[in-house]
Design a protein around this motif. Structure first.
Motif, PDB file in Angstrom:
ATOM      1  N   GLU A  19      92.543   0.173-126.086  1.00  0.00           N
ATOM      2  CA  GLU A  19      91.974  -0.072-124.771  1.00  0.00           C
ATOM      3  C   GLU A  19      90.455   0.123-124.828  1.00  0.00           C
ATOM      4  N   GLY A  59      89.466  -3.408-126.088  1.00  0.00           N
ATOM      5  CA  GLY A  59      89.671  -3.758-124.692  1.00  0.00           C
ATOM      6  C   GLY A  59      88.745  -4.822-124.140  1.00  0.00           C
ATOM      7  N   PRO A  60      87.427  -4.765-124.416  1.00  0.00           N
ATOM      8  CA  PRO A  60      86.555  -5.817-123.897  1.00  0.00           C
ATOM      9  C   PRO A  60      86.927  -7.202-124.425  1.00  0.00           C
ATOM     10  N   ALA A 101      90.077  -8.317-122.687  1.00  0.00           N
ATOM     11  CA  ALA A 101      89.745  -8.766-121.327  1.00  0.00           C
ATOM     12  C   ALA A 101      89.162 -10.176-121.355  1.00  0.00           C
ATOM     13  N   LYS A 102      88.319 -10.464-122.336  1.00  0.00           N
ATOM     14  CA  LYS A 102      87.739 -11.804-122.498  1.00  0.00           C
ATOM     15  C   LYS A 102      88.841 -12.831-122.756  1.00  0.00           C
ATOM     16  N   LEU A 154      90.782 -13.440-119.540  1.00  0.00           N
ATOM     17  CA  LEU A 154      89.982 -14.193-118.579  1.00  0.00           C
ATOM     18  C   LEU A 154      89.919 -15.680-118.932  1.00  0.00           C
ATOM     19  N   THR A 157      94.741  -4.173-115.123  1.00  0.00           N
ATOM     20  CA  THR A 157      93.372  -4.485-114.716  1.00  0.00           C
ATOM     21  C   THR A 157      92.784  -5.642-115.516  1.00  0.00           C
ATOM     22  N   ILE A 158      93.042  -5.660-116.822  1.00  0.00           N
ATOM     23  CA  ILE A 158      92.450  -6.730-117.640  1.00  0.00           C
ATOM     24  C   ILE A 158      93.393  -7.916-117.817  1.00  0.00           C
ATOM     25  N   ALA A 202      84.347  -9.851-118.125  1.00  0.00           N
ATOM     26  CA  ALA A 202      85.244  -9.129-119.032  1.00  0.00           C
ATOM     27  C   ALA A 202      84.798  -7.687-119.181  1.00  0.00           C
ATOM     28  N   ARG A 222      85.728  -5.737-116.004  1.00  0.00           N
ATOM     29  CA  ARG A 222      87.171  -5.432-115.957  1.00  0.00           C
ATOM     30  C   ARG A 222      87.499  -4.302-116.927  1.00  0.00           C
ATOM     31  N   TRP A 223      86.892  -4.352-118.114  1.00  0.00           N
ATOM     32  CA  TRP A 223      87.099  -3.270-119.077  1.00  0.00           C
ATOM     33  C   TRP A 223      86.608  -1.944-118.511  1.00  0.00           C
ATOM     34  N   GLY A 260      89.087  -0.664-115.990  1.00  0.00           N
ATOM     35  CA  GLY A 260      90.324  -0.207-116.612  1.00  0.00           C
ATOM     36  C   GLY A 260      90.152   1.060-117.410  1.00  0.00           C
TER      37      GLY A 260
END
Length: 230
Positions: free
Chosen positions: A16, A20-21, A24-25, A28, A67-68, A171, A174-175, A178
């Motif tokens: 995470e 995580g980033p 998230a990308k 998205l 969240t992501i 992204a 969101r990270w 989260g």
């Protein structure tokens, strides 16, 4: 075709935080992001009992995934006691066969944490097992095309980033939302400012990659890992 990316971490919070980033990308952009946490990480709080912190960690992991926009798989192992057995690799292999990821992200193979090293080894072994025909397994075999090791300040022995992914603002935000739910990331366990560190690290790597923010990884070489052919 949108990618499927699977990240395997030693404890709740590891992937995470580091992958995580990027996850998230992926989410998205319409891809499929998946997290496997091998242990609960429940022994990482100085004042909360492992049993109470275990439930808190599970709640944190679920919040982050929601969240992501990621899928979450929790393996039932205890913090500090991830076994070095085929069972862990076979569990990961089953998820790989089921989800068929294009990319696998895990820890670097050298770490101050045994759970990190064992999770990485199990992830690589799981990718191999998923790629070969096994008569007792009905699910279709699958070969992961690329395997990356996430940059983690606790796993830096011999780590040399060679792969960078730009992290867009949405992204990143969101990270941030989260990971902000994780007590350890906020510095509430042993005081290390994880969110500040990794936010600054993405800025530094963005300088190298020619963008505002980037996440850095080291690609697995064929000398370290070889997948069976299709």
């Amino acid at each position: 075709m949108t990618p499927t990316v699977l990240a395997v971490g030693g404890h709740i919070g590891d992937m995470e935080l580091t992958a995580g980033p990027t996850l998230a990308k992926v989410a998205l952009e319409g891809g499929r992001a998946i997290i496997i946490d091998c242990t609960y990480g429940e022994r990482g709080h100085p004042t909360i009992s492992p049993s109470a912190y275990r439930q808190q960690k599970i709640d944190e992991a679920r919040f982050f995934a929601d969240t992501i926009g990621a899928e979450l798989h929790l393996l039932d192992y205890s913090d500090g006691f991830l076994p070095d057995t085929e069972d862990v690799a076979e569990q990961i292999a089953a998820i790989i066969r089921d989800t068929q990821p294009d990319t696998l992200i895990t820890h670097w193979l050298h770490s101050m944490h045994r759970d990190h090293e064992r999770a990485a080894q199990a992830a690589l072994r799981g990718a191999f097992l998923a790629s070969i025909p096994i008569e007792e397994v009905s699910a279709e075999r699958h070969s992961v095309r690329s395997i990356l090791h996430a940059e983690n300040w606790e796993d830096m022995d011999g780590f040399d980033a060679d792969t960078f992914y730009e992290i867009p603002d949405e992204a990143y935000e969101r990270w941030r939302t989260g990971i902000g739910a994780h007590a350890f990331a906020r510095g509430e366990t042993y005081g290390f400012r994880y969110i500040d560190y990794y936010s600054a690290l993405m800025e530094v790597k963005g300088c190298l990659a020619g963008c505002r923010r980037a996440a850095a990884f080291q690609a697995s070489s064929h000398e370290k890992f070889a997948l069976a052919g299709p």
